[in-house]
Design an enzyme around this catalytic site. Structure first.
Site, PDB file in Angstrom:
ATOM      1  N   LYS A  66      36.399 -10.393 -37.202  1.00  0.00           N
ATOM      2  CA  LYS A  66      37.145 -11.584 -36.797  1.00  0.00           C
ATOM      3  C   LYS A  66      36.252 -12.731 -36.331  1.00  0.00           C
ATOM      4  O   LYS A  66      36.715 -13.656 -35.664  1.00  0.00           O
ATOM      5  CB  LYS A  66      38.190 -11.259 -35.722  1.00  0.00           C
ATOM      6  CG  LYS A  66      39.131 -10.117 -36.084  1.00  0.00           C
ATOM      7  CD  LYS A  66      39.690 -10.245 -37.512  1.00  0.00           C
ATOM      8  CE  LYS A  66      40.570 -11.463 -37.703  1.00  0.00           C
ATOM      9  NZ  LYS A  66      41.017 -11.612 -39.129  1.00  0.00           N
ATOM     10  N   GLY A  68      34.686 -14.509 -38.658  1.00  0.00           N
ATOM     11  CA  GLY A  68      34.717 -15.448 -39.780  1.00  0.00           C
ATOM     12  C   GLY A  68      33.988 -14.989 -41.017  1.00  0.00           C
ATOM     13  O   GLY A  68      33.610 -15.814 -41.857  1.00  0.00           O
ATOM     14  N   HIS A 127      29.488  -5.766 -40.485  1.00  0.00           N
ATOM     15  CA  HIS A 127      29.903  -5.922 -39.085  1.00  0.00           C
ATOM     16  C   HIS A 127      28.971  -5.153 -38.150  1.00  0.00           C
ATOM     17  O   HIS A 127      29.220  -5.087 -36.947  1.00  0.00           O
ATOM     18  CB  HIS A 127      31.315  -5.372 -38.887  1.00  0.00           C
ATOM     19  CG  HIS A 127      32.392  -6.126 -39.615  1.00  0.00           C
ATOM     20  ND1 HIS A 127      32.425  -7.504 -39.681  1.00  0.00           N
ATOM     21  CD2 HIS A 127      33.491  -5.689 -40.287  1.00  0.00           C
ATOM     22  CE1 HIS A 127      33.501  -7.882 -40.373  1.00  0.00           C
ATOM     23  NE2 HIS A 127      34.152  -6.809 -40.745  1.00  0.00           N
ATOM     24  N   ARG A 149      31.305 -16.286 -32.772  1.00  0.00           N
ATOM     25  CA  ARG A 149      32.579 -16.904 -32.411  1.00  0.00           C
ATOM     26  C   ARG A 149      32.817 -16.680 -30.923  1.00  0.00           C
ATOM     27  O   ARG A 149      32.425 -15.637 -30.386  1.00  0.00           O
ATOM     28  CB  ARG A 149      33.728 -16.288 -33.223  1.00  0.00           C
ATOM     29  CG  ARG A 149      35.059 -17.031 -33.076  1.00  0.00           C
ATOM     30  CD  ARG A 149      36.139 -16.414 -33.949  1.00  0.00           C
ATOM     31  NE  ARG A 149      37.347 -17.209 -33.947  1.00  0.00           N
ATOM     32  CZ  ARG A 149      38.474 -16.889 -34.586  1.00  0.00           C
ATOM     33  NH1 ARG A 149      38.517 -15.752 -35.295  1.00  0.00           N
ATOM     34  NH2 ARG A 149      39.529 -17.674 -34.545  1.00  0.00           N
ATOM     35  N   SER A 157      42.243 -12.986 -32.017  1.00  0.00           N
ATOM     36  CA  SER A 157      42.401 -12.773 -33.447  1.00  0.00           C
ATOM     37  C   SER A 157      42.377 -11.281 -33.786  1.00  0.00           C
ATOM     38  O   SER A 157      43.154 -10.809 -34.622  1.00  0.00           O
ATOM     39  CB  SER A 157      41.292 -13.508 -34.205  1.00  0.00           C
ATOM     40  OG  SER A 157      41.442 -13.362 -35.599  1.00  0.00           O
ATOM     41  N   SER A 246      36.347 -24.871 -49.364  1.00  0.00           N
ATOM     42  CA  SER A 246      36.168 -23.787 -48.413  1.00  0.00           C
ATOM     43  C   SER A 246      36.906 -24.019 -47.101  1.00  0.00           C
ATOM     44  O   SER A 246      36.717 -23.270 -46.139  1.00  0.00           O
ATOM     45  CB  SER A 246      34.677 -23.594 -48.113  1.00  0.00           C
ATOM     46  OG  SER A 246      33.961 -23.302 -49.286  1.00  0.00           O
ATOM     47  N   LYS A 269      45.157 -17.566 -39.365  1.00  0.00           N
ATOM     48  CA  LYS A 269      45.282 -18.870 -38.727  1.00  0.00           C
ATOM     49  C   LYS A 269      43.969 -19.632 -38.716  1.00  0.00           C
ATOM     50  O   LYS A 269      43.922 -20.812 -39.016  1.00  0.00           O
ATOM     51  CB  LYS A 269      45.813 -18.697 -37.302  1.00  0.00           C
ATOM     52  CG  LYS A 269      46.261 -19.975 -36.630  1.00  0.00           C
ATOM     53  CD  LYS A 269      46.950 -19.674 -35.299  1.00  0.00           C
ATOM     54  CE  LYS A 269      47.462 -20.957 -34.640  1.00  0.00           C
ATOM     55  NZ  LYS A 269      48.140 -20.672 -33.356  1.00  0.00           N
ATOM     56  N   GLY A 270      42.892 -18.950 -38.325  1.00  0.00           N
ATOM     57  CA  GLY A 270      41.577 -19.577 -38.357  1.00  0.00           C
ATOM     58  C   GLY A 270      41.413 -20.737 -37.414  1.00  0.00           C
ATOM     59  O   GLY A 270      40.675 -21.681 -37.695  1.00  0.00           O
TER      60      GLY A 270
END
Length: 312
Positions: A66, A68, A127, A149, A157, A246, A269-270
């Protein structure tokens, strides 16, 4: 537009079906002290991965779940596609082989042998914490785009993602999830430990940290940084085109074509600052405290701009 991730989507679909038949406590297993989703990863795959030989021309996207990885992966593939069309070189990101590497730690034990046949410019996502990557990633100095993030949005998220992602344990409430997030009892472990471990490589010349928030604020500048890091020279107009194709909304609109039924799941949603709808004052203080203790004085901690994105 980059081709759909057919093989990876098949893996996801199968893992969802199997996970639906499992008890919650069986959805995760622990490897080297870190929990992973049982239907996506395995002991056997981790052992086989130890023999993986990275190359100096590999392009690696490293980011906690999460942070990105799907979005940045799309940006990178758009850059590669645009560059290859411009230079009229034989495409390197098409064909069934490309789908082998959506995530380094997901797949079957034979995938690493198959990857040896893939030519120049392998795009790899992961990850994993830095210490759990194959040693060749660092000894051979593969270029790593390290995705960051802010932890409050990432946790928010992740919680909403777990509601629709069967291979991940689901939660009856945000409060229940928050406790597990803070203790690292979620797939891929603790985000705070993840950042602390990757901070050891923050000054490596082949590692470039970049934040979700900075690219949301200025997509074109973010695209330019990524293109320069991976040595993909494009014109200003070409870079603008990549940034437009993008955008999160553009990706969401095309997600059914690129990711099938998982489009709405992977591209929810981002946004930025969604955490304010869930965090209590006590939870804010708890995360503020652990960030201050573990990460505030580190290079990656400064890069995240916690006081900008995580303060009321």
């Amino acid at each position: 537009m980059p081709r759909p991730h057919g093989k990876f989507i098949d893996i996801l679909e199968k893992s969802m079906v199997v996970a639906d038949t499992m008890d919650r406590e069986d959805l995760m297993f622990t490897y080297k002290g870190i929990p992973y989703p049982t239907t996506l990863c395995s002991y056997e795959v981790f052992k086989a991965m130890e023999s993986f030989e990275a190359r100096s021309d590999d392009m690696i996207l490293a980011g906690f779940p999460k942070s990105g990885t799907n979005w940045f992966g799309h940006i990178l593939l758009e850059l590669i596609t645009t560059f290859e069309k411009k230079t009229e070189v034989e495409p390197t990101i098409y064909g069934e082989e490309f789908d082998e590497f959506p995530y380094l730690e997901v797949g079957d034990t034979e995938k690493y042998q198959r990857m040896k046949k893939i030519p120049f410019r392998r795009v790899i996502r992961t990850h994993l914490m830095s210490q759990n990557l194959p040693k060749s990633v660092f000894t051979n100095k593969a270029k790593i785009l390290l995705l960051l993030r802010n932890p409050k949005d990432l946790a928010t998220s992740f919680f909403k993602f777990s509601k629709v992602m069967a291979p991940f344990p689901t939660y009856d409430s945000w409060d229940e999830f928050f406790k597990d997030f803070m203790t690292g009892n979620i797939p891929w472990g603790s985000y705070f430990t993840y950042l602390s471990e990757w901070n050891k490589h923050a000054d490596d010349e082949h590692v470039m940290p970049i934040t979700f928030e900075e690219v949301k604020e200025n997509p074109l500048l973010g695209v330019k940084k990524i293109a320069k890091f991976f040595e993909l020279p494009l014109t200003e107009e070409e870079l603008k085109g990549v940034a437009e194709r993008s955008s999160f909304q553009a990706m969401k609109n095309n997600s059914k074509e690129t990711h099938g039924v998982f489009g709405n799941v992977l591209f929810r949603k981002g946004g930025v600052s969604d955490w304010k709808s869930l965090f209590s004052e006590e939870q804010n203080q708890e995360m503020d405290k652990i960030f201050e203790e573990c990460l505030a004085q580190t290079k990656l901690g400064a890069k995240i701009k916690y006081n900008v994105w995580c303060k009321v």
